[in-house]
Design a protein around this motif. Structure first.
Motif, short mmCIF file in Angstrom:
data_model
loop_
_atom_site.label_atom_id
_atom_site.label_comp_id
_atom_site.label_asym_id
_atom_site.label_seq_id
_atom_site.Cartn_x
_atom_site.Cartn_y
_atom_site.Cartn_z
N ASP A 160 0.88 -1.18 0.06
CA ASP A 160 -0.19 0.11 0.13
C ASP A 160 0.95 1.18 -0.02
O ASP A 160 0.56 2.33 -0.86
CB ASP A 160 -1.04 -0.05 1.33
CG ASP A 160 -2.06 1.06 0.90
OD1 ASP A 160 -2.37 1.39 0.08
OD2 ASP A 160 -2.19 1.60 2.23
N ASP A 215 0.60 6.95 3.65
CA ASP A 215 0.19 5.69 4.31
C ASP A 215 0.48 5.85 5.73
O ASP A 215 0.78 4.82 6.19
CB ASP A 215 0.82 4.44 3.60
CG ASP A 215 0.21 3.00 3.97
OD1 ASP A 215 -1.13 3.38 4.39
OD2 ASP A 215 0.69 2.28 4.13
N ASP A 234 -4.41 -4.21 1.88
CA ASP A 234 -5.16 -3.44 2.94
C ASP A 234 -6.61 -3.89 3.13
O ASP A 234 -7.18 -3.54 4.19
CB ASP A 234 -5.02 -2.00 2.92
CG ASP A 234 -3.67 -1.68 3.60
OD1 ASP A 234 -2.69 -2.41 3.86
OD2 ASP A 234 -3.28 -0.35 3.71
MN MN Z 1 -2.08 1.19 4.24
#
Ligand code: MN
Length: 350
Positions: free
Chosen positions: A37, A105, A187
């Motif tokens: 991610d 993130d 995620d």
């Molecule tokens: Mn993430």
């Protein structure tokens, strides 16, 4: 039509455009031990910054070989396409007042490879943008341009929506749709997690229309699982399945594991017919770590709280000092009481 004021993605786009335009150089910072991610969303931001024709870099200070194998594969691919990855030492050379820093993130100081004074300098200059989907934490950096999208599955979903909403296309050889898909896939627990919003599926589908390569996503993930001997060993040789259908993997007392290895072992074990999985192992000389994963019937976070750790229903962890893995393992097994089963608990309360 949604007005820009109502639309956080729109506000983010305005801030990114303005700040990128005013900067001389732009550095994107995924969190420490970057995962799919963090790296996928960092690449999307990198390509947006390139459109402004700025000197752009991605800052990763971990030795690359310590990252997940799938993430290493992505890094090799993007470096071969000319994306510039720098470490913290190199960053310090370009960290002047015309350098824009974008944290992606994460919004936590403890999760970025930057010194406190450098962070505070960037906050003071208003040269720091934060884009995250995790709730505020103890070390969240307070800054003017914070964009925290807790309602989204992932940073990659935020970036995917932004790219589609503003019809941003990149003409390059970077496999961005695949990388963004991998981030969403990670995620959102492979788009299965209970309570996932429908919109996550919509953006994942849009990425498939943009030629996200799902076979490649699958390979990136399996590289990740099978490359790791210790993870396999935990799963094949140290797993016991207890009543209340919980898998426990207790590492050997004299063997060291990384928190990621424990997390992976717990994640992977959810493939078995269990409601939750726990991996326990020594992470350094005086610390034992527990990684807990649940399919939703057992409250992993509540169990980890008993060990002074934390997390949510699905994913939690704890660190314990001055005990051995087998001692912690015994305590853990004892603590797996039926009240952590949410259904039983609800019935009892009725
Ligand atoms: Mn993430």
């Amino acid at each position: 039509m949604i007005s820009v004021e109502d639309d956080k993605i729109g506000q983010l786009k305005v801030v990114l455009d303005k700040k990128m335009q005013n900067a001389d150089s732009i550095t994107i910072v995924p969190h420490k031990r970057a995962d799919f991610d963090a790296i996928g969303s960092a690449i999307a931001l990198y390509l947006m910054a390139l459109k402004h024709q700025k000197n752009t870099t991605i800052l990763i200070d971990d030795p690359i070989y310590t990252l997940d194998s799938g993430v290493q594969t992505i890094i090799k691919e993007i470096e071969s396409q000319g994306i510039d990855i720098i470490d913290y030492k190199e960053y310090k050379k370009i960290a002047d007042s015309k350098n824009l820093l974008i944290l992606i993130d994460t919004s936590q100081a403890s999760l970025v490879p930057l010194e406190e004074e450098v962070i505070q300098q960037k906050v003071a200059e208003e040269n720091l943008i934060e884009i995250d989907h995790h709730p505020f934490g103890k070390t969240t950096i307070q800054t003017k341009d914070m964009f925290i999208f807790t309602e989204y599955s992932s940073a990659c979903e935020v970036l995917t929506k932004l790219l589609f909403q503003y019809k941003i296309k990149f003409h390059c050889n970077i496999d961005l749709a695949t990388y963004l898909y991998a981030g969403i896939w990670l995620d959102s627990n492979k788009l299965t997690k209970k309570g996932d919003r429908k919109e996550t599926h919509k953006w994942a589908g849009m990425l498939v229309e943009e030629d996200a390569d799902l076979d490649k996503v699958n390979e990136l993930f399996s590289e990740d699982l099978y490359s790791d001997r210790k993870v396999q060993d935990l799963i094949s040789n140290h797993m016991n399945i207890f009543s209340y259908t919980v898998a426990c993997m207790i590492g050997e007392d004299n063997k060291k594991y990384t928190p990621e290895e424990l997390a992976k072992a717990a994640d992977y074990s959810l493939k078995y017919k269990v409601d939750a999985a726990f991996a326990v192992g020594k992470i350094d000389n005086d610390t034992i770590s527990i990684s807990a994963r649940s399919k939703g019937k057992i409250n992993a976070g509540a169990i980890m709280q008993e060990f002074n750790g934390g997390g949510n229903l699905y994913s939690a962890a704890a660190k314990i000092k001055e005990e051995t893995a087998s001692e912690v393992g015994k305590k853990l097994i004892k603590s797996l009481k039926p009240e952590f089963y949410l259904e039983l608990n609800n019935k009892r309360n009725q």
